[in-house]
Design a protein around this motif. Structure first.
Motif, PDB file in Angstrom:
ATOM      1  N   GLY A  12       5.843  57.895  56.045  1.00  9.68           N
ATOM      2  CA  GLY A  12       6.434  56.562  56.095  1.00  9.68           C
ATOM      3  C   GLY A  12       5.385  55.483  56.287  1.00  9.68           C
ATOM      4  N   ALA A  13       5.447  54.467  55.420  1.00  8.23           N
ATOM      5  CA  ALA A  13       4.460  53.372  55.492  1.00  8.23           C
ATOM      6  C   ALA A  13       5.136  52.077  55.918  1.00  8.23           C
ATOM      7  CB  ALA A  13       3.756  53.203  54.157  1.00  8.23           C
ATOM      8  N   GLY A  14       5.919  52.142  56.996  1.00  2.00           N
ATOM      9  CA  GLY A  14       6.373  50.910  57.648  1.00  2.00           C
ATOM     10  C   GLY A  14       5.299  50.511  58.653  1.00  2.00           C
ATOM     11  N   ARG A  36       7.652  56.984  50.348  1.00  4.69           N
ATOM     12  CA  ARG A  36       8.500  57.273  49.188  1.00  4.69           C
ATOM     13  C   ARG A  36       8.589  56.101  48.202  1.00  4.69           C
ATOM     14  NH1 ARG A  36      14.135  57.558  52.052  1.00  4.69           N
ATOM     15  NH2 ARG A  36      13.986  59.776  51.621  1.00  4.69           N
ATOM     16  N   HIS A  37       8.407  54.885  48.682  1.00  2.00           N
ATOM     17  CA  HIS A  37       8.477  53.749  47.760  1.00  2.00           C
ATOM     18  C   HIS A  37       7.119  53.509  47.092  1.00  2.00           C
ATOM     19  CE1 HIS A  37      12.098  52.691  50.247  1.00  2.00           C
ATOM     20  NE2 HIS A  37      12.560  52.754  49.015  1.00  2.00           N
ATOM     21  N   ALA A  38       7.179  52.820  45.948  1.00  2.00           N
ATOM     22  CA  ALA A  38       5.947  52.578  45.193  1.00  2.00           C
ATOM     23  C   ALA A  38       5.081  51.514  45.853  1.00  2.00           C
ATOM     24  CB  ALA A  38       6.314  52.157  43.771  1.00  2.00           C
ATOM     25  N   PRO A 122       6.086  37.949  58.822  1.00  2.00           N
ATOM     26  CA  PRO A 122       7.156  38.863  58.397  1.00  2.00           C
ATOM     27  C   PRO A 122       6.624  40.155  57.777  1.00  2.00           C
ATOM     28  CG  PRO A 122       7.112  36.863  57.052  1.00  2.00           C
ATOM     29  CD  PRO A 122       6.126  36.661  58.146  1.00  2.00           C
ATOM     30  N   GLN A 123       7.430  41.191  57.940  1.00  3.70           N
ATOM     31  CA  GLN A 123       7.031  42.508  57.430  1.00  3.70           C
ATOM     32  C   GLN A 123       6.679  42.488  55.946  1.00  3.70           C
ATOM     33  OE1 GLN A 123      10.124  44.697  59.907  1.00  3.70           O
ATOM     34  NE2 GLN A 123       9.170  46.382  58.820  1.00  3.70           N
ATOM     35  N   VAL A 124       7.342  41.609  55.213  1.00  2.00           N
ATOM     36  CA  VAL A 124       7.077  41.565  53.768  1.00  2.00           C
ATOM     37  C   VAL A 124       5.609  41.214  53.495  1.00  2.00           C
ATOM     38  CG1 VAL A 124       7.746  39.119  53.425  1.00  2.00           C
ATOM     39  CG2 VAL A 124       8.079  40.757  51.578  1.00  2.00           C
ATOM     40  N   LEU A 126       3.194  41.546  56.350  1.00  2.00           N
ATOM     41  CA  LEU A 126       2.409  42.396  57.264  1.00  2.00           C
ATOM     42  C   LEU A 126       2.129  43.767  56.642  1.00  2.00           C
ATOM     43  CD1 LEU A 126       1.181  42.811  60.126  1.00  2.00           C
ATOM     44  CD2 LEU A 126       3.356  43.844  60.774  1.00  2.00           C
ATOM     45  N   GLU A 127       3.148  44.350  56.014  1.00  2.00           N
ATOM     46  CA  GLU A 127       2.952  45.707  55.480  1.00  2.00           C
ATOM     47  C   GLU A 127       1.861  45.749  54.404  1.00  2.00           C
ATOM     48  OE1 GLU A 127       6.778  47.392  54.532  1.00  2.00           O
ATOM     49  OE2 GLU A 127       7.391  47.400  56.632  1.00  2.00           O
ATOM     50  N   PRO A 128       1.829  44.786  53.435  1.00  2.00           N
ATOM     51  CA  PRO A 128       0.696  44.805  52.484  1.00  2.00           C
ATOM     52  C   PRO A 128      -0.653  44.622  53.180  1.00  2.00           C
ATOM     53  CG  PRO A 128       2.459  43.419  51.644  1.00  2.00           C
ATOM     54  CD  PRO A 128       2.857  43.807  53.038  1.00  2.00           C
ATOM     55  N   TYR A 145       4.820  56.208  46.579  1.00  2.00           N
ATOM     56  CA  TYR A 145       5.698  56.824  45.585  1.00  2.00           C
ATOM     57  C   TYR A 145       5.632  58.352  45.684  1.00  2.00           C
ATOM     58  CZ  TYR A 145       8.805  55.935  41.665  1.00  2.00           C
ATOM     59  OH  TYR A 145       9.913  55.809  40.868  1.00  2.00           O
ATOM     60  N   HIS A 146       5.438  58.801  46.911  1.00  2.00           N
ATOM     61  CA  HIS A 146       5.445  60.229  47.232  1.00  2.00           C
ATOM     62  C   HIS A 146       6.451  60.428  48.350  1.00  2.00           C
ATOM     63  CE1 HIS A 146       1.742  60.295  44.968  1.00  2.00           C
ATOM     64  NE2 HIS A 146       1.680  61.619  45.072  1.00  2.00           N
ATOM     65  N   GLU A 147       7.193  61.509  48.249  1.00  2.00           N
ATOM     66  CA  GLU A 147       8.289  61.690  49.196  1.00  2.00           C
ATOM     67  C   GLU A 147       8.204  63.055  49.859  1.00  2.00           C
ATOM     68  OE1 GLU A 147      13.065  60.957  48.866  1.00  2.00           O
ATOM     69  OE2 GLU A 147      11.969  61.684  47.106  1.00  2.00           O
ATOM     70  N   ASP A 182       9.280  57.683  59.588  1.00  2.00           N
ATOM     71  CA  ASP A 182      10.098  57.507  58.387  1.00  2.00           C
ATOM     72  C   ASP A 182      11.391  56.752  58.672  1.00  2.00           C
ATOM     73  OD1 ASP A 182      11.350  59.403  59.897  1.00  2.00           O
ATOM     74  OD2 ASP A 182      11.697  60.820  58.267  1.00  2.00           O
ATOM     75  N   GLY A 183      11.434  56.055  59.790  1.00  2.00           N
ATOM     76  CA  GLY A 183      12.636  55.284  60.117  1.00  2.00           C
ATOM     77  C   GLY A 183      13.815  56.165  60.481  1.00  2.00           C
ATOM     78  N   GLY A 184      13.584  57.456  60.594  1.00  2.00           N
ATOM     79  CA  GLY A 184      14.665  58.377  60.983  1.00  2.00           C
ATOM     80  C   GLY A 184      15.441  58.892  59.790  1.00  2.00           C
ATOM     81  N   LEU A 314       8.333  62.066  66.554  1.00  2.00           N
ATOM     82  CA  LEU A 314       9.103  60.943  66.002  1.00  2.00           C
ATOM     83  C   LEU A 314       8.546  59.653  66.588  1.00  2.00           C
ATOM     84  CD1 LEU A 314      12.802  62.189  66.448  1.00  2.00           C
ATOM     85  CD2 LEU A 314      11.144  62.818  64.680  1.00  2.00           C
ATOM     86  N   ALA A 315       8.396  58.634  65.758  1.00  2.00           N
ATOM     87  CA  ALA A 315       7.856  57.363  66.252  1.00  2.00           C
ATOM     88  C   ALA A 315       8.541  56.200  65.550  1.00  2.00           C
ATOM     89  CB  ALA A 315       6.345  57.315  66.003  1.00  2.00           C
ATOM     90  N   GLY A 316       8.567  55.063  66.222  1.00  2.00           N
ATOM     91  CA  GLY A 316       9.173  53.859  65.645  1.00  2.00           C
ATOM     92  C   GLY A 316      10.674  54.031  65.486  1.00  2.00           C
ATOM     93  N   ASP A 317      11.202  53.479  64.394  1.00  2.00           N
ATOM     94  CA  ASP A 317      12.651  53.531  64.170  1.00  2.00           C
ATOM     95  C   ASP A 317      13.186  54.959  64.087  1.00  2.00           C
ATOM     96  OD1 ASP A 317      12.927  50.793  64.191  1.00  2.00           O
ATOM     97  OD2 ASP A 317      14.064  50.714  62.321  1.00  2.00           O
ATOM     98  N   ALA A 318      12.340  55.929  63.852  1.00  2.00           N
ATOM     99  CA  ALA A 318      12.800  57.321  63.828  1.00  2.00           C
ATOM    100  C   ALA A 318      13.207  57.767  65.227  1.00  2.00           C
ATOM    101  CB  ALA A 318      11.690  58.227  63.300  1.00  2.00           C
ATOM    102  N   GLY A 329      11.879  45.982  67.721  1.00  2.00           N
ATOM    103  CA  GLY A 329      11.822  47.114  66.781  1.00  2.00           C
ATOM    104  C   GLY A 329      10.427  47.349  66.231  1.00  2.00           C
ATOM    105  N   LEU A 330       9.926  46.378  65.507  1.00  2.00           N
ATOM    106  CA  LEU A 330       8.602  46.517  64.893  1.00  2.00           C
ATOM    107  C   LEU A 330       7.512  46.593  65.964  1.00  2.00           C
ATOM    108  CD1 LEU A 330       6.752  46.430  62.389  1.00  2.00           C
ATOM    109  CD2 LEU A 330       6.845  43.937  62.537  1.00  2.00           C
ATOM    110  N   ASN A 331       7.619  45.755  66.988  1.00  2.00           N
ATOM    111  CA  ASN A 331       6.588  45.744  68.031  1.00  2.00           C
ATOM    112  C   ASN A 331       6.487  47.103  68.706  1.00  2.00           C
ATOM    113  OD1 ASN A 331       5.412  42.961  68.272  1.00  2.00           O
ATOM    114  ND2 ASN A 331       7.585  42.448  68.294  1.00  2.00           N
TER     115      ASN A 331
END
Ligand SMILES: Cc1cc2nc3c(=O)[nH]c(=O)nc-3n(C[C@H](O)[C@H](O)[C@H](O)COP(=O)(O)OP(=O)(O)OC[C@H]3O[C@@H](n4cnc5c(N)ncnc54)[C@H](O)[C@@H]3O)c2cc1C
Length: 602
Positions: A12-14, A36-38, A122-124, A126-128, A145-147, A182-184, A314-318, A329-331
Motif C-alpha cells: 500500500g502506497a498511502g 495496486r493503483h497505477a 492534501p493527500q492528493v 502529499l502522496e506524489p 499497479y501491482h497487487e 493497505d488501508g485494511g 497492520l499499520a495506519g488505516d489497516a 487518520g493520516l497523521n
C-alpha cells in the motif's frame, strides 16, 4: 514462478506505506513497496499535518519539501461557522463564531513546544511528493499497479503472491516482515484481523473543485468554514475548505466541499444534486465550479484487536479508522510507520530480539484507542454546535427565527451569542488538541518505567506538558550544537539512540561509548550545558530535563524517551547495559511464539 527476496515488504502506497518506505531507506534497510493503483490517489482526502508528523518528516529529511509547497500556518489558523458565503438577505454572510486552530492566532504556546509548525497539504499532493522521496531513496523499490493477491507465512518468512496488473504476470515475494499499510482492504481480512467499534456512521461525500471564491471568502486566515443555513432542511450544513495549491488566502485555486449523508440514503450517489446543494448553501445561484472529482468515504471509528500477526504488522488505516474530526487518520498512519521502522531495522540487523517488534502493538494500539475515541467524540460535538447556534434540522421556520434572534442587537441576541460561546468552546477539542498531538506516550513497550507518574493531562486535550519521563516524546528545546541552532529533537539521528547528559560529568558519556563499541550499537552521546559543544542557549532544556546535571536521558530513534537516570550511578556502564538489554529485549523470545504459522490465501 519468479521469486524476489526482500527484508521488508510494504503493501500500500498511502501515507503510511510511503512513509514506511522512506524511513526504512533512511535506516539502510531494503524494502519493496507494492501499490495496486497505477498512481497516487486523485482526491484531496486528509489535508492537515500536525506538528508531530512534521517533526517526523523533519527527522527523515522531507519536511522542507513539504513546507516549500504546503499552506503556511497563518492561512489555516481559523475555523468559522457562517450562514452563507454570499447573498444579501438579513441572515446572509453572517459569522456565528470563529475559533483559532492548529497553533495559529492566539495559540502561541504551540511554537514553544516544537521546532515545527502544523501545515496543510492534501493527500492528493502529499502522496506524489512522498512517492518521489521514496523512489529517490530506493530506486526500483516501489511497484505501482501491482497487487497483493495472497499471503502466507511460516516461522522464517512471509510469502506474498503479487500480480502485475498491466502484464498479468504473477510472482512471489519472500520477505522477513510485511507492513500491511493497505488501508485494511486485503491483508487484515486474510490474517483474521477483527476491527471493532462504530461502523457505517456517515457517507462523507467530497466535491473537489476549482473556483475563484475570492470575492466572497473574506477571511484569508480561515482554513475551513462550516455553513449552517436554515433553509436547507436536513441539508442545512456543509463544510468548505481551502486546498491551495499556489495561493493560500482567499485566492486559493482549489477547494473541497464535504457533505454528510446517511449511509443508506440513496441520494448520496445522486451527483446531480450536489451542485444545487452547494449553490443553495453558499447562496451563489450562478456558481459554476470546475469539478475535478467526487469522492465517497464511509466514516467509521474502529480499532483492530491485534496489530501483529506473526511477521505481518497492520499499520495506519489497516489498524484503526476514525472520523476526520481532529485530523488523526493520516497523521497517526505516518506515526505508526515511524514507530515500527526502527524496530524492524534493529531486529533485521540482529541487534534486538524479535520481541522488540511486539512493542509496536503494545505502544501504538493504546494511542490509537484514545485517538479513535477522541475522533468519535469530536465528531459528536458538531450536533452540539448546531443546537448552540439554534439550528433545528428539518424545521426551517424555527431555525430561521432562532437565527434572527441570535443576531439581534438585544438582550436575547446577546444571551444567545453568549450561550454559543460556551457551547462552541468544546470545539477546541478538535482544533486545539495540542496535547493529543504531542503529549501521547507509551506506558509499556520498549521503555523502562522509572516509577514516576505522567503529568496530569488536560481532559480537553489542549494543555501539553513536556516531560522526559520514559515513554514520552523528548521535549523540544532550542540548543546551539557545534555553532548551529538546533532542536533537541534534531540530535536524534537516523536509527541512532541518543544519550543526553549534563556537561558536569563525563561518566555517562564514557560508559555509553564503551557500551556502543562493545555491542556495536548506534548510540550517540551529547552533553548539554552552559558551555561545550552543545549549549542550552535559553536554559529551556535545563528547565525541562527533570534529571540533575549528573543524570542522563536515553532517547530512542523515534524521539521517545526509553530510559532515564535522575542522577549519577555508581556503575554507569552496568546501568546502561541493563537498560539496553531490556529495551532491545535481548533475552526475549516471545516474538517466536507470536509468529503463529498461518497459511492463508485470499
Ligand atoms: C475518500 C476519502 C476521503 C478522506 N477524507 C479524509 C479527510 O477529509 N480527513 C481525514 O483526516 N482523513 C480522511 N480520509 C482518511 C485518510 O485518507 C486515511 O486515514 C489515510 O489515508 C490513511 O493512510 P494509510 O496509508 O493507512 O491508508 P490508505 O491511504 O488507505 O492507503 C492504502 C493503500 O493500499 C493500497 N492497497 C490496498 N490493498 C492493496 C493490495 N492488495 N495490493 C496493493 N495495494 C493495496 C490502496 O490502493 C491504497 O493506496 C479519507 C479517506 C478517503 C478514502
Amino acid at each position: 514462478m519468479r521469486e524476489l527476496r526482500i527484508p521488508v515488504l510494504i503493501v500500500g502506497a498511502g501515507g503510511c506505506g510511503l512513509s514506511s518506505s522512506i524511513y526504512l531507506s533512511e535506516l539502510g534497510t531494503r524494502s519493496l513497496l507494492i501499490e495496486r493503483h497505477a498512481s497516487p490517489g486523485q482526491l484531496p482526502k486528509a489535508r492537515y499535518l500536525n506538528q508531530r508528523t512534521m517533526e517526523v518528516f523533519r527527522q527523515i529529511g522531507v519536511a522542507d519539501a513539504v513546507y516549500a509547497r504546503s499552506m503556511p500556518l497563518k492561512y489555516i489558523s481559523r475555523i468559522r461557522w457562517c450562514t452563507s458565503l454570499a447573498g444579501d438577505g438579513p441572515l446572509d454572510r453572517k459569522t456565528f463564531y470563529a475559533i483559532d486552530s492548529f497553533g495559529g492566532g492566539s495559540l502561541t504556546h504551540y511554537r514553544a513546544d516544537s521546532p515545527c509548525e502544523s501545515t496543510l497539504y492534501p493527500q492528493v499532493r502529499l502522496e506524489p511528493l512522498l512517492r518521489e522521496e521514496a523512489e529517490r531513496r530506493n530506486p526500483g523499490g516501489l511497484l505501482y499497479y501491482h497487487e497483493l493477491v495472497a499471503i502466507e507465512q511460516d516461522r522464517e518468512s512471509v510469502t506474498a503472491l503479487i500480480r502485475d496488473r498491466e502484464s498479468g504476470e504473477e510472482f512471489k515475494v519472500i520477505a522477513d516482515y510485511v507492513i500491511a499499510a493497505d488501508g485494511g482492504r486485503t491483508i487484515g481480512p486474510i490474517v483474521g484481523s477483527k476491527l471493532t467499534g462504530a461502523t457505517n456512521m456517515v457517507d462523507m461525500v467530497t466535491v473537489y473543485f476549482r473556483a475563484d471564491l475570492s470575492q466572497w471568502w473574506d477571511d484569508d486566515h480561515a482554513m475551513t468554514t462550516w455553513f449552517v443555513n436554515p433553509d436547507g432542511g436536513s441539508w442545512s450544513s456543509g463544510v468548505l475548505g481551502k486546498l491551495g495549491p499556489t495561493k493560500f488566502d482567499r485566492h486559493s485555486e482549489e477547494w473541497m466541499f464535504h457533505f454528510s449523508f446517511r449511509p443508506d440514503d440513496p441520494a448520496r450517489f445522486d451527483q446531480s444534486s450536489l451542485l444545487p446543494r452547494m449553490r443553495e448553501l453558499l447562496k451563489l445561484p450562478e456558481f459554476e465550479p470546475d469539478i475535478i472529482g467526487i469522492g465517497h468515504w464511509v466514516v467509521e471509528g474502529v480499532l483492530a484487536d491485534r496489530y501483529r500477526f506473526g511477521r505481518i504488522f497492520l499499520a495506519g488505516d489497516a489498524a484503526h479508522r476514525h472520523p476526520p474530526t481532529t485530523g488523526l487518520g493520516l497523521n497517526s498512519a505516518i506515526q505508526d510507520a515511524h514507530n515500527l521502522a526502527w524496530k524492524l531495522d534493529l531486529v533485521l540487523r540482529g541487534q534486538a530480539s524479535d520481541g522488540l517488534l511486539d512493542s509496536y502493538e503494545t505502544e501504538r494500539r493504546p494511542v490509537a484507542e484514545r485517538n479513535v475515541k477522541w475522533a468519535l467524540m469530536t465528531f459528536q460535538n458538531h450536533p452540539l454546535t448546531d443546537v448552540g447556534i439554534g439550528l433545528v434540522r428539518g424545521n426551517a421556520e424555527v431555525s430561521q427565527s432562532n437565527f434572527a434572534a441570535f443576531f439581534a442587537d438585544d438582550d436575547e441576541g446577546r444571551t444567545r451569542r453568549a450561550r454559543l460561546n460556551d457551547v462552541i468552546s468544546v470545539q477546541r477539542m478538535e482544533w486545539q488538541a495540542h496535547d493529543l498531538e504531542l503529549g501521547f506516550y507509551y506506558d509499556r513497550g520498549a521503555i523502562i518505567a522509572d516509577g514516576t507518574f505522567p503529568p496530569e493531562r488536560d481532559p480537553m486535550g489542549g494543555k501539553y506538558t513536556p516531560t522526559t519521563r520514559p515513554g514520552h516524546r523528548l521535549p523540544h528545546a532550542w540548543i546551539e550544537h557545534k555553532g548551529e541552532r538546533k532542536s533537541t529533537l534534531d540530535l536524534v539521528g537516523k536509527g541512532a539512540f541518543l544519550l543526553i547528559t549534563g556537561s558536569d560529568d563525563a561518566t555517562w558519556a564514557t560508559a555509553a561509548r564503551q557500551l556502543a563499541a562493545e555491542q556495536g550499537l548506534h548510540l550517540e552521546v551529547v552533553s548539554i550545558g552552559d558551555t561545550g559543544e552543545c549549549i542550552d542557549i535559553d536554559r529551556r532544556w535545563t528547565s525541562l530535563r527533570e534529571v540533575s546535571s549528573q543524570g542522563a536521558v536515553l532517547v530512542r530513534p523515534d524521539n521517545h524517551v526509553a530510559w532515564r537516570s535522575r542522577g549519577p550511578k555508581a556503575d554507569a556502564l552496568k546501568a546502561l547495559r541493563d537498560a539496553f538489554g531490556k529495551i532491545l529485549m535481548l533475552d526475549h523470545n516471545a516474538g517466536q511464539t507470536q509468529a503463529d504459522t498461518t497459511r492463508l490465501a485470499s
